[in-house]
Design an enzyme around this catalytic site. Structure first.
Site, PDB file in Angstrom:
ATOM      1  N   ASP A 132     -10.643  -5.015  -5.667  1.00  0.00           N
ATOM      2  CA  ASP A 132     -10.301  -4.665  -4.289  1.00  0.00           C
ATOM      3  C   ASP A 132      -9.151  -3.659  -4.387  1.00  0.00           C
ATOM      4  O   ASP A 132      -8.014  -4.030  -4.676  1.00  0.00           O
ATOM      5  CB  ASP A 132      -9.873  -5.910  -3.509  1.00  0.00           C
ATOM      6  CG  ASP A 132      -9.314  -5.574  -2.123  1.00  0.00           C
ATOM      7  OD1 ASP A 132      -9.339  -4.389  -1.732  1.00  0.00           O
ATOM      8  OD2 ASP A 132      -8.847  -6.507  -1.434  1.00  0.00           O
ATOM      9  N   TRP A 189      -4.634 -11.372   0.265  1.00  0.00           N
ATOM     10  CA  TRP A 189      -5.988 -10.788   0.255  1.00  0.00           C
ATOM     11  C   TRP A 189      -6.808 -11.420  -0.860  1.00  0.00           C
ATOM     12  O   TRP A 189      -7.979 -11.736  -0.670  1.00  0.00           O
ATOM     13  CB  TRP A 189      -5.934  -9.269   0.119  1.00  0.00           C
ATOM     14  CG  TRP A 189      -5.304  -8.592   1.296  1.00  0.00           C
ATOM     15  CD1 TRP A 189      -4.179  -7.838   1.292  1.00  0.00           C
ATOM     16  CD2 TRP A 189      -5.743  -8.628   2.673  1.00  0.00           C
ATOM     17  NE1 TRP A 189      -3.894  -7.402   2.573  1.00  0.00           N
ATOM     18  CE2 TRP A 189      -4.826  -7.872   3.437  1.00  0.00           C
ATOM     19  CE3 TRP A 189      -6.820  -9.244   3.326  1.00  0.00           C
ATOM     20  CZ2 TRP A 189      -4.958  -7.694   4.820  1.00  0.00           C
ATOM     21  CZ3 TRP A 189      -6.951  -9.075   4.705  1.00  0.00           C
ATOM     22  CH2 TRP A 189      -6.036  -8.305   5.433  1.00  0.00           C
ATOM     23  N   LYS A 232      -6.282   2.732   4.565  1.00  0.00           N
ATOM     24  CA  LYS A 232      -4.972   2.932   3.946  1.00  0.00           C
ATOM     25  C   LYS A 232      -4.884   4.291   3.270  1.00  0.00           C
ATOM     26  O   LYS A 232      -3.971   5.050   3.547  1.00  0.00           O
ATOM     27  CB  LYS A 232      -4.665   1.815   2.948  1.00  0.00           C
ATOM     28  CG  LYS A 232      -4.159   0.540   3.629  1.00  0.00           C
ATOM     29  CD  LYS A 232      -5.153  -0.562   3.657  1.00  0.00           C
ATOM     30  CE  LYS A 232      -4.662  -1.765   4.453  1.00  0.00           C
ATOM     31  NZ  LYS A 232      -5.484  -2.936   4.209  1.00  0.00           N
TER      32      LYS A 232
HETATM   33  C1  PLP Z   1      -5.994  -4.162   4.264  1.00  0.00           C
HETATM   34  C2  PLP Z   1      -6.528  -4.871   3.080  1.00  0.00           C
HETATM   35  C3  PLP Z   1      -7.689  -5.665   3.142  1.00  0.00           C
HETATM   36  C4  PLP Z   1      -8.403  -5.944   4.439  1.00  0.00           C
HETATM   37  O1  PLP Z   1      -9.151  -4.851   4.818  1.00  0.00           O
HETATM   38  P1  PLP Z   1     -10.108  -4.902   6.095  1.00  0.00           P
HETATM   39  O2  PLP Z   1     -10.756  -3.568   6.019  1.00  0.00           O
HETATM   40  O3  PLP Z   1      -9.247  -5.108   7.287  1.00  0.00           O
HETATM   41  O4  PLP Z   1     -11.062  -6.028   5.915  1.00  0.00           O
HETATM   42  C5  PLP Z   1      -8.146  -6.238   1.982  1.00  0.00           C
HETATM   43  N1  PLP Z   1      -7.515  -6.056   0.816  1.00  0.00           N
HETATM   44  C6  PLP Z   1      -6.405  -5.311   0.714  1.00  0.00           C
HETATM   45  C7  PLP Z   1      -5.746  -5.143  -0.615  1.00  0.00           C
HETATM   46  C8  PLP Z   1      -5.879  -4.697   1.843  1.00  0.00           C
HETATM   47  O5  PLP Z   1      -4.766  -3.945   1.754  1.00  0.00           O
END
Ligand code: PLP
Length: 360
Positions: free
Chosen positions: A173, A103, A197
């Site tokens: 993030d 990511w 999540k």
């Molecule tokens: C799942 C995830 C993403 C991607 O998220 P989307 O909403 O599918 O764009 C980005 N960063 C992390 C740490 C993730 O777990």
């Protein structure tokens, strides 16, 4: 009704059952309005009340200071990978990225389209199985970006990265560990997370952003790409993801009623400790992440034999343990045990693993 099974999915992931039950009631009629939650105008009183409660609960739970905006956007965390450099980075500037998984790498890829990227650290040399401690920041980074929890590799920062250059703006993030433990928002310029999540369904992205950072964003972008557009319109410049915001509001109530972020951290610590302790004692399974970097959200483990891994995953699925297959870049298994994943499910998994090990 079909009975529910233990869902270890990395995302979209398990949601608290009381939240799902309440949502089910309100699909046909939100409260006594006679109109379902998905059928209400986003400008009408009933939905505006939902959005306001979602924001105020978010502020209450995380202790968000007044000089931060709370936004509900679309496009997922991945869209933030682009929107951040688009707004805050130009070709004469450098942003620092801590690269701890795929990511983070995707975030870097987008930033490079707009300005310079200094990879301040990377754990790619060991397939991202650890959180680096040596970080080489640039002199005056426009911002520093990191991924607090690495969903795929099962690693997690234990707190904010150390040694930030004075005054540097920290952007996180936090998609896969947001609100899993207390957070000092005042240390950040911005925190963002796709909801699927820890916060709700996919389709809504939570952004917490400091006023001065928001105002410093590029003014030459199309309206939808500027944070100030969404902030100025209370996240209702266009039709927001109403159902996602509603579900997030219910999840925030659930977090508040279950001890807030301190309560979440306690439960998450307990669940993760049980699983890692068992892995430590097992002669069949072992954790893939380095001990001091292990995630409390995504527990990655292997047997060291791909055939046994596959048999374990298949047997587990038969017994009602869903989605334990690890990401293809790590292999083996991954048990995602976010906020809403119950302690009893971790106990049940450990018992199943013990039985499997005894018969292996
Ligand atoms: C799942 C995830 C993403 C991607 O998220 P989307 O909403 O599918 O764009 C980005 N960063 C992390 C740490 C993730 O777990």
């Amino acid at each position: 009704m079909t009975s529910r099974i233990w869902n270890f999915s990395a995302g979209p992931a398990v949601l608290p059952e009381p939240v799902l039950e309440e949502a089910r009631e309100n699909l046909l009629s939100l409260g006594d309005t006679g109109v379902g939650i998905c059928e209400h105008s986003h400008r009408g009183k009933p939905f505006v009340a939902v959005a306001e409660e979602a924001e105020s609960l978010c502020r209450e739970i995380a202790g968000i200071p007044d000089n931060y905006r709370v936004l509900f956007l679309q496009g997922g965390a991945s869209f933030q990978f682009a929107m951040i450099p688009m707004n805050f980075l130009n070709k004469d500037q450098t942003a620092d990225y801590l690269v701890t998984g795929s990511w983070s790498k995707k975030a870097v890829k987008e930033a490079k389209l707009f300005g310079n990227v200094n990879t301040a650290c990377s754990s790619e040399d060991a397939n991202f199985n650890y959180i680096p401690t040596q970080i080489a920041y640039s002199d005056q980074p426009r911002y520093v970006h990191y991924t607090s929890n690495n969903t795929i590799y099962g690693t997690q920062f234990s707190g904010e990265p150390e040694g930030l250059p004075g005054g540097a703006t920290l952007i996180c993030d936090a998609s896969s560990d947001i609100f899993s433990r207390p957070i000092d928002v005042s240390r950040y310029g911005m925190i963002y997370a796709g909801a699927q999540k820890n916060l709700g369904p996919s389709g809504v992205t939570l952004v917490i952003i400091r006023d001065d950072l928001l105002e410093s964003g590029c003014t030459e972008l199309t309206s939808m790409l500027q944070y100030r557009t969404h902030s100025g319109a209370g996240s209702m410049y266009n039709t927001p993801p109403t159902f996602g915001i509603y579900l997030m509001m219910l999840v925030f109530r659930w977090i508040r009623d279950n001890g807030g972020l301190t309560g979440m951290a306690e439960r998450n610590g307990q669940k993760a400790a049980l699983l890692y302790d068992y892995l430590q004692s097992s002669s069949l399974f072992s954790a893939t992440a380095e001990e001091n970097s292990r995630s409390k959200m995504n527990v990655t483990f292997v047997t060291g034999n791909a055939d046994i891994d596959a048999k374990f995953i298949a047997d587990a699925a038969e017994q009602g343990f869903n989605a334990l297959k690890g990401h293809r870049s790590v292999g083996g298994m991954r048990a995602s045990i976010y906020n809403a994943f119950p302690l009893e499910g971790v106990d049940a998994l450990i018992q199943f693993m013990k039985d499997f090990e005894a018969n292996a």
